[in-house]
Scaffold this motif. Structure first.
Motif, PDB file in Angstrom:
ATOM      1  N   VAL A   1       0.280   3.320  51.638  1.00 32.71           N
ATOM      2  CA  VAL A   1       0.383   4.475  50.749  1.00 32.71           C
ATOM      3  C   VAL A   1       1.694   5.180  51.067  1.00 32.71           C
ATOM      4  CG1 VAL A   1      -0.736   6.550  49.893  1.00 32.71           C
ATOM      5  CG2 VAL A   1      -2.132   4.702  50.846  1.00 32.71           C
ATOM      6  N   TYR A   2       2.514   5.320  50.034  1.00 32.29           N
ATOM      7  CA  TYR A   2       3.805   5.984  50.217  1.00 32.29           C
ATOM      8  C   TYR A   2       3.832   7.243  49.355  1.00 32.29           C
ATOM      9  CZ  TYR A   2       8.717   7.101  50.025  1.00 32.29           C
ATOM     10  OH  TYR A   2       9.890   7.786  50.101  1.00 32.29           O
ATOM     11  N   GLY A   3       4.282   8.332  49.930  1.00 33.86           N
ATOM     12  CA  GLY A   3       4.404   9.571  49.159  1.00 33.86           C
ATOM     13  C   GLY A   3       5.644  10.315  49.579  1.00 33.86           C
ATOM     14  N   GLU A   4       6.170  11.158  48.690  1.00 34.12           N
ATOM     15  CA  GLU A   4       7.357  11.925  49.104  1.00 34.12           C
ATOM     16  C   GLU A   4       7.475  13.246  48.377  1.00 34.12           C
ATOM     17  OE1 GLU A   4      10.590   9.165  48.105  1.00 34.12           O
ATOM     18  OE2 GLU A   4      10.793  10.159  46.165  1.00 34.12           O
ATOM     19  N   LYS A   5       8.197  14.135  49.028  1.00 33.46           N
ATOM     20  CA  LYS A   5       8.591  15.397  48.409  1.00 33.46           C
ATOM     21  C   LYS A   5      10.041  15.610  48.819  1.00 33.46           C
ATOM     22  CE  LYS A   5       8.002  19.600  46.640  1.00 33.46           C
ATOM     23  NZ  LYS A   5       7.520  19.842  45.270  1.00 33.46           N
ATOM     24  N   ILE A   6      10.931  15.396  47.874  1.00 32.13           N
ATOM     25  CA  ILE A   6      12.357  15.535  48.177  1.00 32.13           C
ATOM     26  C   ILE A   6      12.803  16.863  47.574  1.00 32.13           C
ATOM     27  CG2 ILE A   6      14.646  14.465  47.950  1.00 32.13           C
ATOM     28  CD1 ILE A   6      12.633  12.681  49.457  1.00 32.13           C
ATOM     29  N   ILE A   7      13.147  17.822  48.418  1.00 33.79           N
ATOM     30  CA  ILE A   7      13.543  19.117  47.858  1.00 33.79           C
ATOM     31  C   ILE A   7      15.062  19.254  47.744  1.00 33.79           C
ATOM     32  CG2 ILE A   7      11.418  20.376  48.456  1.00 33.79           C
ATOM     33  CD1 ILE A   7      12.880  21.536  50.874  1.00 33.79           C
ATOM     34  N   ASP A   8      15.797  18.548  48.591  1.00 29.71           N
ATOM     35  CA  ASP A   8      17.264  18.613  48.525  1.00 29.71           C
ATOM     36  C   ASP A   8      17.826  17.459  49.352  1.00 29.71           C
ATOM     37  OD1 ASP A   8      19.943  19.077  48.915  1.00 29.71           O
ATOM     38  OD2 ASP A   8      19.716  21.208  49.425  1.00 29.71           O
ATOM     39  N   PRO A   9      18.505  16.539  48.698  1.00 30.43           N
ATOM     40  CA  PRO A   9      19.004  15.347  49.408  1.00 30.43           C
ATOM     41  C   PRO A   9      19.928  15.683  50.568  1.00 30.43           C
ATOM     42  CG  PRO A   9      19.450  15.206  47.035  1.00 30.43           C
ATOM     43  CD  PRO A   9      18.839  16.542  47.271  1.00 30.43           C
ATOM     44  N   ASN A  10      20.470  16.909  50.570  1.00 31.54           N
ATOM     45  CA  ASN A  10      21.362  17.277  51.678  1.00 31.54           C
ATOM     46  C   ASN A  10      20.614  17.764  52.912  1.00 31.54           C
ATOM     47  OD1 ASN A  10      23.756  16.685  50.258  1.00 31.54           O
ATOM     48  ND2 ASN A  10      23.429  18.562  49.071  1.00 31.54           N
ATOM     49  N   LEU A  11      19.325  18.001  52.755  1.00 37.77           N
ATOM     50  CA  LEU A  11      18.536  18.469  53.900  1.00 37.77           C
ATOM     51  C   LEU A  11      18.001  17.267  54.679  1.00 37.77           C
ATOM     52  CD1 LEU A  11      16.545  21.402  52.263  1.00 37.77           C
ATOM     53  CD2 LEU A  11      18.236  21.590  54.118  1.00 37.77           C
ATOM     54  N   PRO A  12      17.612  17.480  55.936  1.00 38.68           N
ATOM     55  CA  PRO A  12      17.026  16.372  56.703  1.00 38.68           C
ATOM     56  C   PRO A  12      15.720  15.860  56.071  1.00 38.68           C
ATOM     57  CG  PRO A  12      17.517  18.246  58.142  1.00 38.68           C
ATOM     58  CD  PRO A  12      17.732  18.707  56.729  1.00 38.68           C
ATOM     59  N   THR A  13      15.357  14.649  56.449  1.00 34.62           N
ATOM     60  CA  THR A  13      14.116  14.046  55.959  1.00 34.62           C
ATOM     61  C   THR A  13      13.241  13.630  57.141  1.00 34.62           C
ATOM     62  OG1 THR A  13      15.231  13.226  53.985  1.00 34.62           O
ATOM     63  CG2 THR A  13      13.159  12.141  54.589  1.00 34.62           C
ATOM     64  N   VAL A  14      11.984  14.062  57.093  1.00 36.91           N
ATOM     65  CA  VAL A  14      11.007  13.659  58.103  1.00 36.91           C
ATOM     66  C   VAL A  14      10.155  12.545  57.491  1.00 36.91           C
ATOM     67  CG1 VAL A  14       9.010  14.392  59.481  1.00 36.91           C
ATOM     68  CG2 VAL A  14      10.916  15.989  59.113  1.00 36.91           C
ATOM     69  N   LEU A  15      10.027  11.433  58.193  1.00 37.00           N
ATOM     70  CA  LEU A  15       9.132  10.362  57.738  1.00 37.00           C
ATOM     71  C   LEU A  15       7.872  10.408  58.598  1.00 37.00           C
ATOM     72  CD1 LEU A  15       8.474   7.705  56.130  1.00 37.00           C
ATOM     73  CD2 LEU A  15       9.636   6.464  57.960  1.00 37.00           C
ATOM     74  N   VAL A  16       6.739  10.658  57.947  1.00 36.10           N
ATOM     75  CA  VAL A  16       5.458  10.705  58.667  1.00 36.10           C
ATOM     76  C   VAL A  16       4.793   9.338  58.548  1.00 36.10           C
ATOM     77  CG1 VAL A  16       3.160  11.744  58.745  1.00 36.10           C
ATOM     78  CG2 VAL A  16       5.155  13.162  58.175  1.00 36.10           C
ATOM     79  N   TYR A  17       4.408   8.770  59.684  1.00 30.79           N
ATOM     80  CA  TYR A  17       3.675   7.507  59.665  1.00 30.79           C
ATOM     81  C   TYR A  17       2.276   7.734  60.233  1.00 30.79           C
ATOM     82  CZ  TYR A  17       1.826   3.142  61.554  1.00 30.79           C
ATOM     83  OH  TYR A  17       0.988   2.117  61.883  1.00 30.79           O
ATOM     84  N   GLY A  18       1.305   7.062  59.670  1.00 30.62           N
ATOM     85  CA  GLY A  18      -0.053   7.100  60.216  1.00 30.62           C
ATOM     86  C   GLY A  18      -0.806   5.892  59.694  1.00 30.62           C
ATOM     87  N   HIS A  19      -2.055   5.720  60.134  1.00 29.70           N
ATOM     88  CA  HIS A  19      -2.831   4.591  59.586  1.00 29.70           C
ATOM     89  C   HIS A  19      -4.219   5.043  59.147  1.00 29.70           C
ATOM     90  CE1 HIS A  19      -5.137   3.583  63.386  1.00 29.70           C
ATOM     91  NE2 HIS A  19      -4.054   4.058  63.965  1.00 29.70           N
ATOM     92  N   TYR A  20      -4.645   4.473  58.021  1.00 27.55           N
ATOM     93  CA  TYR A  20      -5.955   4.837  57.467  1.00 27.55           C
ATOM     94  C   TYR A  20      -7.025   3.804  57.797  1.00 27.55           C
ATOM     95  CZ  TYR A  20      -4.817   1.622  53.612  1.00 27.55           C
ATOM     96  OH  TYR A  20      -4.494   0.503  52.885  1.00 27.55           O
ATOM     97  N   ASP A  21      -6.630   2.709  58.450  1.00 26.50           N
ATOM     98  CA  ASP A  21      -7.653   1.740  58.875  1.00 26.50           C
ATOM     99  C   ASP A  21      -8.201   2.151  60.233  1.00 26.50           C
ATOM    100  OD1 ASP A  21      -5.156   1.049  60.150  1.00 26.50           O
ATOM    101  OD2 ASP A  21      -5.966  -0.930  60.653  1.00 26.50           O
ATOM    102  N   VAL A  22      -9.379   1.627  60.544  1.00 29.94           N
ATOM    103  CA  VAL A  22     -10.049   1.971  61.805  1.00 29.94           C
ATOM    104  C   VAL A  22     -10.517   0.698  62.504  1.00 29.94           C
ATOM    105  CG1 VAL A  22     -10.820   4.184  60.859  1.00 29.94           C
ATOM    106  CG2 VAL A  22     -12.392   2.221  60.799  1.00 29.94           C
ATOM    107  N   GLN A  23     -10.862   0.850  63.763  1.00 34.31           N
ATOM    108  CA  GLN A  23     -11.425  -0.251  64.547  1.00 34.31           C
ATOM    109  C   GLN A  23     -12.861  -0.532  64.098  1.00 34.31           C
ATOM    110  OE1 GLN A  23     -10.651  -2.047  67.663  1.00 34.31           O
ATOM    111  NE2 GLN A  23      -8.542  -1.669  67.051  1.00 34.31           N
ATOM    112  N   PRO A  24     -13.349  -1.737  64.328  1.00 32.17           N
ATOM    113  CA  PRO A  24     -14.777  -1.992  64.086  1.00 32.17           C
ATOM    114  C   PRO A  24     -15.624  -1.007  64.906  1.00 32.17           C
ATOM    115  CG  PRO A  24     -13.606  -4.044  64.549  1.00 32.17           C
ATOM    116  CD  PRO A  24     -12.637  -2.926  64.817  1.00 32.17           C
TER     117      PRO A  24
END
Ligand code: BES
Ligand code: MN
Ligand code: MN
Length: 462
Positions: free
Chosen positions: A68-91
């Motif tokens: 799942v990829y999502g974004e909110k770009i407010i100004d290309p000149n500002l820094p960008t934070v990339l958040v990673y996580g996982h939605y799957d789980v262990q058995p």
């Protein structure tokens, strides 16, 4: 930032309920019986990102479960934070050891979480921690305080080795371009003492198969005269450690980084009670490599562990049999500079070389990944530390973790950016075990702390 904690207080019931709904979907990536649930979870994550305020969200198909990829770009000149996580789980198994069903979340209080914790598979690893980022983002949108661009990349195959994410990252370096990667999929020392994970171990995971005779045999008629694959496998495995619990595979330690005594002394300052450690696990002593402390053994030193071993008769009663085959699943946790493919190779050659005549051995590599370290003088680390200091009242301590998130080293290679590991879980949260849980305190504190990371990261980047 009074508003921040007010917002969290005001909306906490909803934040908890939304997480509970997400936890009800059994997104077990390892077991194909749950494949529709994994896909449903991706859909639920997509909707949550849209609702929280992303301008663009998509489900990116892969050869396995989608990203799942999502974004909110407010100004290309500002820094960008990339958040990673996982939605799957262990058995969830062994299911009988859960005090409440793994996919029917309930809130119970514990000695460590008197204010309550959500019990469910994935509560801490990683749905709860991933969702803190969605809610922190919601807050920044609602309060008009989002200071930079955000990208979310939430995958569904972390617990099975992130094999398809690798290709996705390699093919989408422009789309994923960022100034820092932010992940909450690790832990901290305690609710009174936050810490920031500065290292992860690498991993090499293999399966071995030892074959003796071409069929299972009567253990009386043939016993003593042919190699018993289970006996042999046990011997071979036992020989992989010497009397000091060093690993005996030639070349295994060649690239292991030896920390200076100063660094080790610095590490040793993190609060730790051996007594409590033993008590929490009901063990009368710890065990490990000579010359290293418990915290060194489980973070800066490589390991080799059998994760499962089987063969022969394990049913009720006794059956007299020499099995034709014996198997084991073996993981090696690696430290930075050890290359997992080299180690897999060294293991394979060595394991085959120690097999006696009378059996044959096959080694099948599963997955792996490199370890990771990050310096504490980076802007990202400083920003995280300022954020924790503000919400916990004490600075965070840098800690090397023993766990692995193999994709983090790949992010650095492909995206050329450092990852900041802001974990809010506790070791006692029982991730991968029965009765996994995540403290309400931790969940809400995470939501409160994350916006401060953004704030300080942008300030320090100027
Ligand atoms: N979130 C964990 C890793 C973790 C937990 C790191 C706590 C540090 C502290 C992750 O989901 C995980 O379980 N990783 C696997 C590796 C993966 C390749 C299956 C692991 O460490 O066993
Ligand atoms: Mn995880
Ligand atoms: Mn995990």
């Amino acid at each position: 930032m009074e508003n921040r904690s007010n917002y969290v207080q005001q909306h906490k019931e909803r934040f908890i309920n939304e997480l509970v709904e997400l936890l009800k979907i059994p997104s077990v990536s390892a077991d194909t019986a749950f494949s529709q649930d994994v896909l449903d979870t991706a859909e639920a994550v997509k909707i949550s990102l849209e609702k929280a305020g992303c301008d663009f969200v998509e489900i990116c198909e892969t050869a396995g479960y989608p990203i799942v990829y999502g974004e909110k770009i407010i100004d290309p000149n500002l820094p960008t934070v990339l958040v990673y996580g996982h939605y799957d789980v262990q058995p969830a198994d062994p299911i009988e050891l859960w005090t409440s069903p793994p996919f029917e979340p309930v809130i119970k209080s514990t000695a460590i979480h008197p204010e309550g914790a959500i019990f469910a598979r994935g509560a801490c690893d990683d749905k709860g921690q991933m969702y803190m980022h969605v809610k922190a983002f919601e807050y920044m949108i609602q309060s008009n305080t989002l200071p930079c661009n955000v990208k979310f990349m939430i995958e569904g195959e972390e617990e099975v080795g992130s094999v398809n994410l690798k290709t996705f990252v390699e093919n989408n370096t422009e789309k994923l371009k960022n100034d820092v990667i932010l992940i909450s999929d690790t832990g901290m020392i305690s609710n009174q003492q936050p810490s920031i994970t500065t290292g992860l171990r690498g991993l090499s995971y293999v399966e071995v198969e030892v074959t003796g005779p071409n069929r299972d045999l009567h253990s009386g008629l043939y016993g003593g005269a042919v190699a018993n694959p289970i006996n042999i496998l046990s011997k071979m495995i036992a020989s992989l450690h010497d009397e000091n619990n060093h690993i005996t595979i030639p070349g295994f330690y060649d690239n292991v980084e030896e920390l200076s005594l100063e660094e080790r002394a610095e590490m040793g300052k993190a609060p730790f009670s051996l007594e409590n450690y033993k008590k929490a696990l009901d063990i009368n002593d710890v065990y490990g490599e000579t010359g290293y402390t418990t915290n060194e053994r489980n973070s800066i030193r490589p390991t080799l562990d059998v994760n499962g071993i089987w063969g022969g008769y394990t049913g009720e009663g006794a059956k007299t049999v020499i099995a034709s085959k014996a198997y084991a699943k073996i993981s090696m946790r690696l430290v930075p500079n050890q290359d997992w493919e080299v180690i897999t190779d060294l293991f394979t050659k060595h394991f085959i070389s120690i097999a006696p005549a009378g059996v044959s051995v096959v080694v099948k590599p599963h997955h792996g990944g490199q370890g990771y370290v990050t310096p504490i003088d980076s802007i990202g680390y400083q920003a995280a530390n300022k954020a924790y200091t503000e919400t916990f009242g004490v600075p965070a301590i840098p800690v090397r973790s023993g766990g692995s998130i193999p994709i983090v080293a790949l992010f650095e290679k492909e995206l050329k950016s450092k990852t900041i590991l802001m974990g809010f879980g506790l070791d006692s949260d029982a991730i991968h075990s029965p009765n996994e849980h995540f403290g309400i305190f931790n969940y809400l504190k995470g939501i409160e702390t994350i916006p401060l990371f953004y704030k300080y990261f942008v300030e320090l980047s100027k």
